[in-house]
Design a protein around this motif. Structure first.
Motif, PDB file in Angstrom:
ATOM      1  N   ALA A 168       0.941  -1.181   0.050  1.00 53.14           N
ATOM      2  CA  ALA A 168      -0.099   0.124  -0.051  1.00 53.14           C
ATOM      3  C   ALA A 168       0.870   1.144   0.067  1.00 53.14           C
ATOM      4  O   ALA A 168       0.610   2.219  -0.920  1.00 53.14           O
ATOM      5  N   ARG A 169       2.039   1.409   0.862  1.00 53.10           N
ATOM      6  CA  ARG A 169       2.756   2.405   0.678  1.00 53.10           C
ATOM      7  C   ARG A 169       3.292   2.646  -0.639  1.00 53.10           C
ATOM      8  O   ARG A 169       3.777   3.679  -0.991  1.00 53.10           O
ATOM      9  N   ARG A 170       3.634   1.620  -1.162  1.00 56.36           N
ATOM     10  CA  ARG A 170       4.347   1.550  -2.521  1.00 56.36           C
ATOM     11  C   ARG A 170       3.475   2.269  -3.370  1.00 56.36           C
ATOM     12  O   ARG A 170       3.913   2.911  -4.194  1.00 56.36           O
ATOM     13  N   GLU A 171       2.294   2.042  -3.397  1.00 59.31           N
ATOM     14  CA  GLU A 171       1.129   2.270  -4.609  1.00 59.31           C
ATOM     15  C   GLU A 171       0.920   3.654  -4.087  1.00 59.31           C
ATOM     16  O   GLU A 171       0.403   4.382  -5.162  1.00 59.31           O
ATOM     17  N   THR A 172       1.008   4.266  -2.975  1.00 55.64           N
ATOM     18  CA  THR A 172       0.393   5.456  -2.575  1.00 55.64           C
ATOM     19  C   THR A 172       1.629   6.556  -2.450  1.00 55.64           C
ATOM     20  O   THR A 172       1.450   7.661  -2.235  1.00 55.64           O
ATOM     21  N   ARG A 173       3.031   6.071  -2.682  1.00 59.32           N
ATOM     22  CA  ARG A 173       4.025   6.976  -2.614  1.00 59.32           C
ATOM     23  C   ARG A 173       4.178   8.152  -3.643  1.00 59.32           C
ATOM     24  O   ARG A 173       3.811   7.654  -4.739  1.00 59.32           O
ATOM     25  N   ASP A 174       4.610   9.348  -3.052  1.00 60.62           N
ATOM     26  CA  ASP A 174       4.929  10.422  -4.181  1.00 60.62           C
ATOM     27  C   ASP A 174       6.076  10.360  -4.846  1.00 60.62           C
ATOM     28  O   ASP A 174       7.041   9.345  -4.527  1.00 60.62           O
ATOM     29  N   GLN A 175       6.289  11.199  -5.673  1.00 57.56           N
ATOM     30  CA  GLN A 175       7.505  11.037  -6.671  1.00 57.56           C
ATOM     31  C   GLN A 175       8.709  11.322  -5.858  1.00 57.56           C
ATOM     32  O   GLN A 175       9.944  10.552  -6.088  1.00 57.56           O
ATOM     33  N   ARG A 176       8.815  11.987  -4.724  1.00 62.79           N
ATOM     34  CA  ARG A 176       9.999  12.187  -3.911  1.00 62.79           C
ATOM     35  C   ARG A 176      10.502  10.671  -3.116  1.00 62.79           C
ATOM     36  O   ARG A 176      11.594  10.362  -3.277  1.00 62.79           O
ATOM     37  N   GLU A 177       9.474   9.978  -2.729  1.00 65.61           N
ATOM     38  CA  GLU A 177       9.606   8.742  -2.039  1.00 65.61           C
ATOM     39  C   GLU A 177      10.284   7.868  -3.262  1.00 65.61           C
ATOM     40  O   GLU A 177      11.099   6.938  -3.049  1.00 65.61           O
ATOM     41  N   ILE A 178       9.633   7.853  -4.600  1.00 68.09           N
ATOM     42  CA  ILE A 178      10.368   7.182  -5.352  1.00 68.09           C
ATOM     43  C   ILE A 178      11.580   7.240  -5.808  1.00 68.09           C
ATOM     44  O   ILE A 178      12.616   6.332  -6.136  1.00 68.09           O
ATOM     45  N   LEU A 179      11.982   8.719  -5.952  1.00 67.12           N
ATOM     46  CA  LEU A 179      13.338   9.226  -6.287  1.00 67.12           C
ATOM     47  C   LEU A 179      14.405   8.808  -4.904  1.00 67.12           C
ATOM     48  O   LEU A 179      15.458   8.317  -5.270  1.00 67.12           O
ATOM     49  N   ARG A 180      13.795   8.903  -3.821  1.00 68.01           N
ATOM     50  CA  ARG A 180      14.631   8.488  -2.711  1.00 68.01           C
ATOM     51  C   ARG A 180      15.190   6.971  -2.745  1.00 68.01           C
ATOM     52  O   ARG A 180      16.414   6.772  -2.487  1.00 68.01           O
ATOM     53  N   LEU A 181      14.056   6.348  -3.058  1.00 70.05           N
ATOM     54  CA  LEU A 181      14.599   4.792  -3.034  1.00 70.05           C
ATOM     55  C   LEU A 181      15.629   4.604  -4.333  1.00 70.05           C
ATOM     56  O   LEU A 181      16.411   3.682  -4.288  1.00 70.05           O
ATOM     57  N   ARG A 182      15.365   4.924  -5.400  1.00 73.97           N
ATOM     58  CA  ARG A 182      16.383   5.046  -6.509  1.00 73.97           C
ATOM     59  C   ARG A 182      17.613   5.611  -6.172  1.00 73.97           C
ATOM     60  O   ARG A 182      18.712   5.058  -6.725  1.00 73.97           O
TER      61      ARG A 182
END
Lengths: 192, 233
Positions: free
Chosen positions: B31-45
């Motif tokens: 659920a956290r993965r599906e609702t994360r924002d762009q900043r969170e996506i970039l953080r993990l990348r």
């Protein structure tokens, strides 16, 4: 002691690749192992859980890559342990990593309250957390995650001789640490 | 107690987690993965990129070292060591140790640049020791003996000639020549380093003598010992 699990490398690799056919099955199999593997060596249990969750999300984001590599599980553990150590290194550099005994004892109580496995193996987890980081990583990867010396060398990016050296010293350090009872005791908790 | 039996028992039960709890945790993560924002996506990348960069830095350091360029190797190793990449701290310490040893036979007092090299080598030897990457007794003890690198596995030169001890800064000589103090039951920092954690860490936290010695060695990195507060009468 000889490392006798090399003969099972192919089997474990095959099993890991089969599990990646189903993403749910892969994470249901490896998630509890991953989070407890990290908890046994982290200075902060909350960070161990955060890193486990982040590693799972990263694996989900890179699922196509995991489908074609030889050992997707070792990739997951490699990413997780590196993320944990990077986080701790940043905290240590900025002087907010609490590695003293009191903090780790308190943190261990919290971990035991949240997870029956930690509560059941409190002395072991306390002893592992007291080990130098490299020794703890190798001990955890070899005994808790069941990786061979060759696989551990690949995960940590070191040569096999170094892994064997850390394994030998880690066993001795653990033997000494386990001879001293843990300073904390905790009631059993439920993993929820 | 045989640690291997304890470890095997822990391994045999490590996968046991109530299925409800497991499903709940994984559902939360999804659920956290599906609702994360762009900043969170970039953080993990960025996390993943950083892990790959750490390894690349370490390999670049190894390559530079093989080519004989220790200064370049030290730069790469430091990038990896700052992220606690396995082995990087010790490699960096040895590279700095060898670079500092080039000045051992130079005339004149120790310059600021030379002292900084020595200081950094000492810091990374101790960091490697704390991480378990070395026994520490060879490298750290020798640095503590005279705070100048007089032995390195890379070096072919003989040990330092007598009389060159005077090149070490006076404060560092004083620290290493300090007489055993009965306030330190172990006899000082050199003996403290031979302990294992958590005993070592516990002793250092309580011992002003050891804190003073380490502060004298690394004044820019280690704060002075905290003054003791006398209990109120």
């Amino acid at each position: 002691m000889t490392d006798s699990n090399d003969h099972g490398d192919d089997d474990r690799g095959r099993q890991a690749r089969m599990r990646t056919a189903s993403q749910d099955e892969f994470f249901e199999y490896y998630y509890p192992r991953l989070v407890r593997f990290l908890t046994a060596q982290a200075s902060n249990t909350e960070w161990a859980e955060d890193v486990a969750a982040d590693a799972v999300v990263i694996a989900m984001d890179n699922w196509d890559t995991l489908l074609v590599i030889e050992r997707p599980d070792s990739w997951l553990f490699k990413v997780a342990v590196r993320m944990l150590r990077r986080r701790e290194a940043r905290a240590r550099e900025q002087c907010y990593l609490d590695e003293d005994l009191a903090s780790s004892g308190g943190d261990l109580l919290i971990a035991a309250a949240c997870d029956n496995w930690v509560s059941d193996h409190l002395d072991l987890v306390a002893a592992m957390r007291s080990l130098p980081r490299r020794q703890c990583e190798v001990i955890a990867l070899h005994y808790l995650a069941d990786y061979s010396v060759a696989e551990i060398a690949e995960i940590l990016g070191v040569d096999q001789g170094t892994v064997k050296s850390h394994l030998c010293r880690g066993r001795e350090s653990l033997r000494r640490a386990l001879s001293v009872p843990a300073a904390v005791s905790a009631p059993k908790g439920d993993m929820s | 107690m045989n640690p291997e039996n304890v470890l095997r028992h822990a391994r045999d039960t490590i996968e046991q987690m109530p299925s409800v709890a497991m499903a709940h945790r994984l559902a939360q993560i999804k659920a956290r993965r599906e609702t994360r924002d762009q900043r969170e996506i970039l953080r993990l990348r960025e996390e993943l990129d950083a892990i790959e960069l750490d390894e690349a830095a370490y390999r670049a350091g190894t390559r530079s070292e093989d080519e004989g360029d220790l200064r370049e190797a030290a730069r790469w190793y430091q990038a990896a060591a700052l992220s606690d990449f396995p082995g990087a701290s010790l490699k960096l310490a040895k590279a700095l140790d060898f670079l500092a040893s080039e000045y051992l036979y130079s005339p004149g007092p120790l310059t600021a640049q030379e002292a900084e090299l020595v200081s950094r080598a000492a810091h990374w030897y101790l960091t490697a020791f704390a991480a378990g990457e070395t026994d520490g007794e060879t490298e750290a003890d020798e640095l503590l003996d005279d705070f100048l690198p007089r032995h390195s596995p890379f070096r072919q030169k003989p040990l330092r000639a007598a009389g060159s001890r005077s090149r070490a800064p006076a404060s560092l000589q004083a620290a290493t020549r300090a007489e055993p103090d009965d306030r330190c039951p172990l006899g000082g920092l050199q003996n403290m380093l031979k302990l294992q954690d958590p005993e070592r860490h516990r002793h250092y936290g309580d011992c002003q003598r050891c804190q003073s010695e380490l502060h004298a060695m690394l004044p820019d990195l280690v704060p002075p010992p905290r003054p003791r507060v006398s209990p109120k009468a």
